[in-house]
Design a protein around this motif. Structure first.
Motif, PDB file in Angstrom:
ATOM      1  N   LEU A  44       4.904  -3.402   7.441  1.00 34.87           N
ATOM      2  CA  LEU A  44       3.852  -2.680   8.145  1.00 34.87           C
ATOM      3  C   LEU A  44       4.395  -1.983   9.383  1.00 34.87           C
ATOM      4  O   LEU A  44       3.636  -1.481  10.192  1.00 34.87           O
ATOM      5  N   ARG A  94      -1.344   1.712   9.248  1.00 35.40           N
ATOM      6  CA  ARG A  94      -0.321   0.929   9.951  1.00 35.40           C
ATOM      7  C   ARG A  94      -0.554   0.996  11.460  1.00 35.40           C
ATOM      8  O   ARG A  94      -0.460  -0.003  12.169  1.00 35.40           O
ATOM      9  N   ASP A 150       1.968  -2.187   0.732  1.00 40.51           N
ATOM     10  CA  ASP A 150       1.395  -1.983   2.058  1.00 40.51           C
ATOM     11  C   ASP A 150      -0.106  -2.204   2.027  1.00 40.51           C
ATOM     12  O   ASP A 150      -0.693  -2.806   2.937  1.00 40.51           O
TER      13      ASP A 150
END
Length: 911
Positions: free
Chosen positions: A26, A307, A344
């Motif tokens: 991340l 993120r 992710d």
């Protein structure tokens, strides 16, 4: 049921190790490489009659690309591997390189860095054969990022920079302006590849961040950001500013941790200053996360936007911007639904679940910047939706590790609700998922631990113990890797790793009797005591690895099983005390030379114990130059609590030597100064301490004859950074007396005392003793732990270790003497650093001071110690005891006070 195990406490942050392990997926670790993110073969397909033909091989490559983009990562591997075989058979190097890159990326997308690395290495070799410097540099950067994801940051730095010019090891790891021509940075600069240079600098900064080299990380990330803006690459800008946000968030966490330590030792002023620093760094982090979000928005990258938001949520909460905390979390959930299928996405869903408590209250665990607590009922449906989404995503892309974390988190939610049937079912699923992937042991131990907690609540203590032991067995296999891989994880040690050992030790000790001496033939009882001691000893090893981080070289000298009994039996007349602090009581365990053991429990809260010990320490220190006589009442109280219950056993066993394996705040106690009402403990016993018995060498002691010391000292004032150090005016005499007592010794004073001269002396001459008469700081963090050299530089324990270990095993330094060190009152972390100094420095033992005592007492004590050490019939512990008794019986009032002689402690091998 024991209240400690009723449910995870509100501030329990057991999942933080997991959050730390996500830092790479991340964060900046996978910096986008524009133009080479995924590649197909640029050829016109023809009839695929022969798989080895260029046309059919290119079709296989495209087939793999289509599967990859559809989220079928595992399905992309077979066609790409088949295409690679065809291109290798045809010796088609350019296309081999493309397929090798793609295979590396698919394994990276699956979270399998171990399998990705060989493909990056092969691609690097192909580009080297092709003479393509630009591609070669970029491949080295990708390869370095993979090493970073494996926690091998130094190897990553070598590939990225590999600095030259006669620099020290530490400087080589930090200077980006002086890189080898064949490094990633060197190749990018030679080729004029500005994007490649930005990627290499950014990756270097990320590796340094994870090593805790924050100043250098910021410098290199800022250099990378300048290039990214120069070439107008918003994707790079988003990644780099996110990395800068992560650095400042970590700096905030350091300050926040220091503030907590300052509160523990009663230093309100320092706590306020550290909190202000944490606030400032968090605001800076927020600024960079916002820049990252804006750049990601410009580039249309929803994953990068997500993120950035994941960094912003805890930062907003820390600065008490509650509406922004809530809105950022809601925005992140909306973005999650737009994010393409990827690992992710799976991990972001889990992290958003962990951050949910921050959206409920400003009183949630904001201090950790990533904490998790039991969820409020109104947000549980949101958590279950997020975790269900994470599980589905993980299973679709074949990421069993992500599935394991999501399933385990569901189990933890039901554990909080006391629905132990569902909690155990989801936890068992999480274990199965973790077991499918050998790379997922960092999740496996969490679920084994969770199983133990649940089983205990279900009234099955023996099954719970078995589960805890499985968790520790798993953790022991990966502990060194996870504790040295990432400073994020090191910060969370006390929440994510330490409790496993402590809870198992407590469960085991609960099976053993109190205030009863257990004989060797009581096998079952001793088994529980020794299992508890083994867990405690393993914890001590883990604490040292956590403290010293990636510079730590710790090898157990003896097997951890029944360590106390093994060591006690080996050394006659030796009693070993192990302390184990719990929230509401403390266990004190004595192991006698004949193998008998006894447990006493001190029913005093941790807070009261800290207060007693801090007052005891403060009283000893301030007594040095006080007008009134020293008041030993607190020394007597601690004696009554720690020693008196064992006196009958010590006397009947004719114990002459006491070794203490201390826990927490006890490390800052000078045991020699405990008082029985008439005499101090040092008047009855020689005393030593060790951070861990499994680190106590079993090798024969060094034969002491013709002792030679390398004596180094600083007598003048010094300024190191923003710290001023007063002159140590007695150092000249201290070094002179060493040469008098130990003929053949060498001394380096002031300007001669440098790291280079230290290395040179140890390379050219043999010394069994290294004596350092200089200021030594032992702080709560490794960065705050150093010695001051004669040229005004910081000498870290890692640098000292490197200089000593260059001698090799046969010439190991027997004794490291540090005569002007200090640890902060009430700071168990700084005392831990001092306790581990001999181990980390590579010496068999060390003598160091818990606080500086002034020139005259130091010189007098050292003179008497070295005089006694020349007697080969005395152990080092007995030589120190002789010096302390001489001081105690001195007619000099300043020298006779316990504040002058008690702070010197012997650490490690006491023979």
């Amino acid at each position: 049921m024991h209240p400690r195990y009723s449910r995870p406490p509100r501030r329990l942050r057991w999942i933080l190790l997991f959050i730390g392990s996500l830092a790479l997926s991340l964060g900046l670790g996978l910096m986008p490489m524009t133009g080479i993110s995924l590649r197909a073969i640029a050829q016109t397909p023809t009839a695929p009659s022969n798989l080895s033909s260029p046309a059919s091989a290119s079709d296989l490559v495209r087939q793999g690309v289509e599967r990859y983009r559809a989220g079928d990562f595992s399905g992309a591997i077979a066609p790409w591997q088949e295409a690679l075989n065809a291109y290798e058979e045809a010796d088609n190097l350019p296309n081999q390189a493309i397929v090798l890159e793609n295979l590396a990326r698919v394994y990276r997308s699956l979270g399998d860095a171990t399998n990705a690395l060989p493909y990056w290495e092969q691609a690097t070799e192909v580009y080297r054969r092709l003479g393509d410097g630009q591609r070669l540099g970029r491949m080295l950067t990708e390869q370095a990022q993979t090493y970073t994801s494996l926690g091998q940051h130094r190897q990553a730095v070598v590939l990225l920079c590999n600095a030259v010019g006669g620099l020290t090891e530490a400087e080589t790891a930090t200077v980006a302006e002086n890189c080898e021509a064949n490094s990633a940075l060197g190749l990018a600069r030679s080729a004029g590849d500005r994007p490649g240079e930005a990627a290499a600098l950014g990756s270097l900064g990320e590796a340094q961040r994870l090593q805790g080299e924050y100043d250098w990380a910021i410098a290199n990330l800022m250099a990378s950001l300048a290039i990214a803006r120069e070439v107008d690459n918003p994707a790079y800008t988003a990644a780099i500013t996110n990395g800068l946000g992560s650095v400042y968030a970590q700096l905030a966490r350091i300050s926040d941790r220091r503030a907590a330590d300052a509160i523990d030792r009663g230093d309100a002023a320092d706590a306020a200053a550290q909190r202000e620093s944490a606030q400032t760094n968090t605001e800076t982090a927020l600024n960079y996360f916002q820049q990252s979000f804006d750049a990601a928005t410009r580039s249309g990258d929803s994953t990068a936007q997500l993120r950035a938001l994941l960094g912003m949520i805890p930062a907003y909460h820390y600065v008490r911007a509650f509406p922004e905390t809530q809105s950022s979390h809601a925005q992140a959930i909306a973005l999650l639904n737009q994010t393409p299928l990827s690992r992710d996405k799976a991990y972001a869903a889990i992290k958003l679940t962990n951050l949910l408590p921050l959206t409920q209250s400003l009183d949630a665990d904001r201090g950790s910047l990533a904490g998790t607590t039991c969820l409020e009922p109104e947000v549980r449906p949101v958590a279950e939706t997020l975790l269900t989404q994470a599980i589905a995503t993980a299973r679709q892309i074949g990421d069993s590790r992500a599935a394991s974390f999501a399933l385990g988190k569901l189990g933890q939610i039901y554990e909080c609700e006391r629905d132990y049937r569902k909690a155990l079912a989801f936890t068992e699923e999480a274990e199965v998922a973790a077991d499918q992937d050998l790379q997922s042991r960092d999740s496996l131990y969490l679920w084994q631990w969770q199983t133990g907690r649940i089983l205990y609540e279900q009234g099955e203590p023996q099954a719970a113990i078995a589960a805890y032991e499985e968790a520790i067995a798993t953790l022991e296999k990966i502990r060194s890797d996870i504790l040295t891989a990432d400073r994020d994880i090191q910060f969370d040690f006390r929440d994510a790793i330490e409790p496993v050992y402590r809870q198992l030790a407590e469960l085991r000790l609960n099976q053993a009797p109190t205030s009863k001496t257990v004989s060797p033939d009581e096998v079952d009882v001793l088994a529980n005591i020794n299992a508890a001691l083994t867990a405690i000893d393993s914890l001590k090893l883990a604490e040292l690895q956590n403290y010293f981080g990636d510079e730590c070289i710790i090898l157990a000298a003896v097997a951890p099983e029944a360590t106390d009994r093994a060591v006690s039996a080996r050394y006659e007349n030796t009693g070993i005390f192990s302390t184990f602090i719990q929230d509401d009581r403390t266990a004190i365990i004595l192991t006698l030379p004949d193998g008998r053991q006894r447990i006493e429990r001190l029913s005093v809260s941790r807070e009261t114990l800290n207060q007693e010990i801090n007052e005891f320490r403060l009283g000893l220190e301030t007594s040095l130059y006080a007008l009134e006589d020293y008041d030993p009442s607190l020394a007597a109280l601690l004696y009554d609590q720690l020693i008196r219950p064992f006196m009958a056993d010590l006397e009947t066993s004719e114990v002459e030597m006491l070794v203490f394996v201390q826990d927490g705040i006890f490390r800052s106690v000078p045991m020699a100064a405990l008082y029985d009402g008439e005499q101090y403990l040092i008047q009855h016993y020689a005393i030593a301490t060790t951070p861990s018995l499994s680190l106590t060498t079993v090798d024969p002691p060094v034969r002491r004859h013709n002792l030679r010391a390398l004596a180094l000292g600083l007598s003048t004032s010094a300024v190191v950074g923003d710290q001023e150090f007063a002159p140590l005016r007695g150092v000249d005499r201290e070094l002179d007396l060493i040469r008098e007592k130990l003929p053949g010794s060498q001394s380096l004073l002031n300007a001669e005392f440098t790291l280079d001269r230290l290395r040179q002396e140890l390379q050219e001459n043999e010394y069994s003793i290294i004596h350092m008469a200089t200021h030594g700081e032992f702080g709560a963090e490794p960065a705050d732990t150093f010695l001051v050299t004669g040229d005004g530089q910081k000498l870290t324990i890692g640098q000292l270790e490197s200089a000593i270990r260059q001698l090799g095993g046969t010439d190991q330094v027997d004794l490291l003497m540090l005569t002007a060190c200090k640890t902060a009152i009430g700071d168990s972390r700084s005392a831990l650093g001092l306790a581990g100094v001999a181990v980390q420095a590579g010496a068999r033992s060390a003598i160091a001071s818990l606080w500086a005592i002034g020139d005259f007492p130091t010189v007098q004590l050292m003179e008497r110690f070295y005089q006694a050490l020349n007697d080969p019939n005395l152990t080092k512990a007995q030589a120190l005891q002789a010096a302390q008794l001489a001081a105690l019986n001195s007619s000099e009032r300043t020298l006779a006070r316990p504040g002058a002689w008690a702070p010197f402690i012997l650490i490690g091998d006491w023979r």
